[in-house]
Design a protein around this motif. Sequence first.
Motif, mmCIF file in Angstrom:
data_model
loop_
_atom_site.group_PDB
_atom_site.id
_atom_site.type_symbol
_atom_site.label_atom_id
_atom_site.label_comp_id
_atom_site.label_asym_id
_atom_site.label_seq_id
_atom_site.Cartn_x
_atom_site.Cartn_y
_atom_site.Cartn_z
ATOM 1 N N LEU A 470 0.744 -1.136 -0.047
ATOM 2 C CA LEU A 470 -0.068 0.018 0.029
ATOM 3 C C LEU A 470 0.844 1.283 0.041
ATOM 4 N N GLN A 471 2.082 1.239 0.785
ATOM 5 C CA GLN A 471 3.007 2.251 0.857
ATOM 6 C C GLN A 471 3.356 2.474 -0.849
ATOM 7 N N LYS A 472 3.784 1.487 -1.335
ATOM 8 C CA LYS A 472 4.047 1.713 -3.117
ATOM 9 C C LYS A 472 2.917 2.273 -3.654
ATOM 10 N N GLN A 473 1.788 1.674 -3.638
ATOM 11 C CA GLN A 473 0.593 2.437 -4.273
ATOM 12 C C GLN A 473 0.764 3.819 -4.182
ATOM 13 N N LEU A 474 0.715 4.153 -2.745
ATOM 14 C CA LEU A 474 0.543 5.739 -2.444
ATOM 15 C C LEU A 474 1.789 6.362 -3.090
ATOM 16 N N GLN A 475 2.853 6.073 -3.082
ATOM 17 C CA GLN A 475 3.907 6.533 -3.640
ATOM 18 C C GLN A 475 3.770 6.845 -5.187
ATOM 19 N N ASP A 476 3.403 5.741 -5.847
ATOM 20 C CA ASP A 476 2.906 5.645 -7.138
ATOM 21 C C ASP A 476 2.041 6.837 -7.514
ATOM 22 N N LEU A 477 0.965 6.999 -6.925
ATOM 23 C CA LEU A 477 -0.127 7.853 -7.022
ATOM 24 C C LEU A 477 0.211 9.271 -6.596
ATOM 25 N N SER A 478 0.800 9.558 -5.749
ATOM 26 C CA SER A 478 1.045 10.806 -5.142
ATOM 27 C C SER A 478 2.531 11.353 -5.194
ATOM 28 N N ASP A 479 3.288 10.641 -5.315
ATOM 29 C CA ASP A 479 4.786 11.204 -5.446
ATOM 30 C C ASP A 479 5.420 11.716 -6.848
ATOM 31 N N PRO A 480 5.609 12.910 -6.943
ATOM 32 C CA PRO A 480 6.257 13.460 -8.240
ATOM 33 C C PRO A 480 7.689 12.608 -8.669
ATOM 34 N N ALA A 481 8.213 12.110 -7.724
ATOM 35 C CA ALA A 481 9.226 11.405 -8.095
ATOM 36 C C ALA A 481 8.965 9.890 -8.846
ATOM 37 N N SER A 482 7.891 9.341 -8.435
ATOM 38 C CA SER A 482 7.478 8.039 -9.040
ATOM 39 C C SER A 482 7.266 8.325 -10.674
ATOM 40 N N ARG A 483 6.845 9.511 -10.949
ATOM 41 C CA ARG A 483 6.515 10.017 -12.583
ATOM 42 C C ARG A 483 7.734 10.752 -12.926
ATOM 43 N N GLY A 484 9.030 10.443 -12.464
ATOM 44 C CA GLY A 484 10.095 10.958 -13.260
ATOM 45 C C GLY A 484 10.111 12.563 -13.020
ATOM 46 N N LEU A 485 9.604 13.129 -11.975
ATOM 47 C CA LEU A 485 9.638 14.505 -12.155
ATOM 48 C C LEU A 485 10.385 15.100 -10.886
ATOM 49 N N ALA A 486 11.187 14.349 -10.394
ATOM 50 C CA ALA A 486 12.195 14.554 -9.325
ATOM 51 C C ALA A 486 13.680 14.224 -9.562
ATOM 52 N N VAL A 487 14.529 14.665 -8.719
ATOM 53 C CA VAL A 487 15.672 13.722 -8.884
ATOM 54 C C VAL A 487 16.534 14.088 -7.623
ATOM 55 N N HIS A 488 17.816 13.304 -7.245
ATOM 56 C CA HIS A 488 18.410 13.498 -6.229
ATOM 57 C C HIS A 488 19.383 14.673 -6.525
ATOM 58 N N GLY A 489 19.611 15.742 -5.377
ATOM 59 C CA GLY A 489 20.229 16.863 -5.966
ATOM 60 C C GLY A 489 20.252 17.657 -4.546
ATOM 61 N N VAL A 490 20.617 19.206 -4.562
ATOM 62 C CA VAL A 490 20.607 19.803 -3.284
ATOM 63 C C VAL A 490 19.878 21.232 -3.838
ATOM 64 N N ARG A 491 19.549 21.895 -2.626
ATOM 65 C CA ARG A 491 18.986 23.284 -2.808
ATOM 66 C C ARG A 491 19.313 24.081 -1.611
ATOM 67 N N GLU A 492 18.906 25.320 -1.860
ATOM 68 C CA GLU A 492 19.183 25.842 -0.603
ATOM 69 C C GLU A 492 18.638 25.632 0.704
ATOM 70 N N GLY A 493 19.049 25.541 1.923
ATOM 71 C CA GLY A 493 18.526 25.347 3.126
ATOM 72 C C GLY A 493 17.422 26.108 3.749
ATOM 73 N N LYS A 494 16.737 25.326 4.447
ATOM 74 C CA LYS A 494 15.766 26.163 5.153
ATOM 75 C C LYS A 494 16.497 27.215 6.153
ATOM 76 N N THR A 495 17.327 26.618 6.773
ATOM 77 C CA THR A 495 17.939 27.613 7.513
ATOM 78 C C THR A 495 19.555 27.888 7.149
ATOM 79 N N ILE A 496 19.687 29.193 6.713
ATOM 80 C CA ILE A 496 21.026 29.487 6.172
ATOM 81 C C ILE A 496 21.844 30.190 7.670
ATOM 82 N N ALA A 497 22.781 29.392 7.900
ATOM 83 C CA ALA A 497 23.848 29.956 9.126
ATOM 84 C C ALA A 497 25.119 29.249 9.172
#
Length: 881
Positions: A470-497
């Motif tokens: 069921l976890q996998k079904q939920l991931q396939d349905l709602s997770d952008p990564a399951s549809r090839g719309l995400a990558v492993h990478g980095v971004r600016e942090g929520k906290t800059i310090a």
Amino acid sequence: MRAHYPLFTLLLGCVAIPQLSHAQAPSPSPSKDSPEAIEFFEKKIRPILSDHCYSCHSADTKPSGGLRVDDLNGLLMGGDTGPALTAGDPENSLLLERIIHESGKRKMPKEGKPLTDTEIADLTTWIKNGVAWPHERIPESLGRPKPFYKDLKEHHWAWQPLTDPAVPEVKNTTWPVDNLDRFILAKLEAKNLPPVGDADSTTLIRRVTYDLTGLPPTPEEVDAFVHDTAPDALAKVVDRLLASKQFGERWGRHWLDVARYGESTGPSRNIPYPHAWKYRDYVLDAVNNDIPYNRFIQEQIAGDLLPAETPAERDRQLTATGFLALGVKDVNQRFKTRFVMDNVDEQIDAVSRSVLGLTVSCARCHDHKFDPIPVTDYYALAGIFTSTDDCAGVRNKMGGGGMDYYDSKMLVKLSSQAPEAPPEEVAKLEAQVAEAKKAWDGIRGTPEGLKPGPDGKPTQRPFRLKYEGLQKQLQDLSDPASRGLAVHGVREGKTIADTQIRIRGEAERIGPAVPRGFLSTFDVPGIPPIQPNESGRLELAEWLTSPKNPLTPRVIVNRVWEHLFGQGIVSTVDNFGVKGDVPANPELLDHLASEFINADGWSIKKLVRSIVLSRAYRLGSDAPADHQEVDPANRLIWRHSPRRLEAEEIRDAILASSGRLKPKPEAGSAVKTLVMREMRDNGPEAKSINEEADKSLTRSVYLPLLRGVTPKSLDAFDPAQQTLVTGQREATTVPTQALYMLNSSFVRKQSLALAERVLAKADQAEPQSIQQVYELALGRAPSEQELNRAEKFLAEYESSYRDAKQPAPQLAQAAETETPAQESGESKAGGAAAAVVNPDDIDRTDEIAKDEVVQPKNPKEAAWMTFVQAVYASAEFRFVR
């Protein structure tokens, strides 16, 4: 590790560290860390945390919800639901929200005496005033300028500004074809070492084709080059190879070695990186498109911060930051603070070794013992990465199961948009997942759950499978990564310090904060200061790729040289520090680095072209004894040192010569189908990936590369380590390699394929078929002696095979004669095995590989398959001269 520290080990405020430079010196103690504020914490706040929270949220526990309150950074980073504190903002601090529910009813602690109004007021005051926390005393010598640091900065060759040395005069003016050759010849003439003669055309085209594409030349390409007498014959070949897709596949693999590329986290809980292949493809495309090296580095360090003209360009740059995210991660780490700081250390190590050739991570616990890199430099860089979100899609959780380690929010979303999943369906699945989890948690590990069911497996197993499904079904349905719309990478942090020095590198033992900045080892003028509200990665990328940075161009030029000559001008390609080697030809190194920046515009293709068109690259591999006495390692380049093919080249060359290599790879990677949950090295996921690798006929760079699950067709020949920066691979020659060539079903299958290929030409006489095998596998025609031996072997083998009632395909063993280089004392690993294949010496045994039987259709086919396998098993096949 201690959960907290006795009061006498703590100072009421920070200890000042002697200033090294304006960029690395710790900032003055802010008012929030005044003695009065620290005293308030010790008298009022620590007792509250200790009495009410430590039993569930400290180092002595398995922290509930992933939250630790006995560690400042544990509070600031928070647990599974986010930061527990926002310094200066009590109203947005989750800690207070959990203590006081909206209705006014106490929510935490779950057990024991609730907090009083006075205690809550003290917590509120503490947060409002900036979250004062005592820093541990640091050793007096830590970060203090050391006398030998100053001397090293002034005199160690690697940190001096890049020069453009004058081209030396040489006596033999007819030998050099360019300035590169003059720098080499000048050193040789100083040692009275004339270069050996040039390689013959057949050897040269095989060498340059492997070096530039990782594949053998075709017989047609060899023939065309051998008969091309034009002065620019080699230049035409080189330009063709540089323009080929295969160049990016070969040289992109070199960078993937340096980028410690892998498709899973590794260590104790091996979680797949299903989108890692997108970074791999980014690298291959960048190399083929000759993206300037300075831009290539900038995109991988700060691609998300660079401007982009189109969504596609934006996505390409986001994908590039996978360089920082795809390292080894211990997701089974109990404490988030340690998990984060270990990942930061891994990123610092990857960046510093790959781009600068320095071991900066040695300064995590103390000032570097050999190079002038104080601990303050390390934490100046660490602040850049703690201000960056590592979006590898995983989180830490000790003893997790299923998809506990997956965090879909910690992936980088691409620009491409897709329709949102229907909210009702998502809500329905979420409810089903919650219900299944409750059932699984209720039976997991209980006597009832561990009791064997009708199938002999634990009763709890179906509960786990239902929950994970069921976890996998939920991931396939709602997770952008399951549809090839995400990558492993980095971004600016929520906290800059800025981040604090960690005493002995231990995540919870905090000292004073260090302003974000760069190494003070050498000067790089003109870099803008890091802005308070930005991580500093963009400035770091500019600092790394500045023409004034003396290390970056030297390191990459040396890497390219190593790939073309077998060893770098600096032999320690990943370490230019004091414990590394010194350049064999420092003037040549700086000449190449200056040309690389100023004349070639940071173009790798132009650099490669200039080197392979030099006279030095065309030298033969002869090894006169007197030359070896003076320069046994060939550091001065008086000949071309033979090299053993790398693991991918051996596999790809077998496929290419057999005619079965697929020029177009499958889209993506076999790993992209895996769910981000723990994968056992001997489990079904690993088995399926190994099977996919075994079946694949595409180039080796496209094989799945889970950490700890190396494809069998590569494992015997020293593939790159996927845990560390690998600028130079091992090149061993050991018995297990011969056993692989004799017993591998892959080698036998391709041997049979090449046998079928030559036998398919019914009108071709046997001598021509033998010649075809030699030309396809070794790039040359056989000698008369080799031709006679092969004919004799084929006849005898076919006859003996036919006489046997149920013969098994017998395994060939190549006769590897000693080469002149080996006779003179050179090791097999370093010398070229110009071995002659002698079928008469093949050990005819009935040994059969255990993994799979490859059965030829008839005695003639069996004889030819064994003959081809002997050629593949020869040293000449594995070495390039």
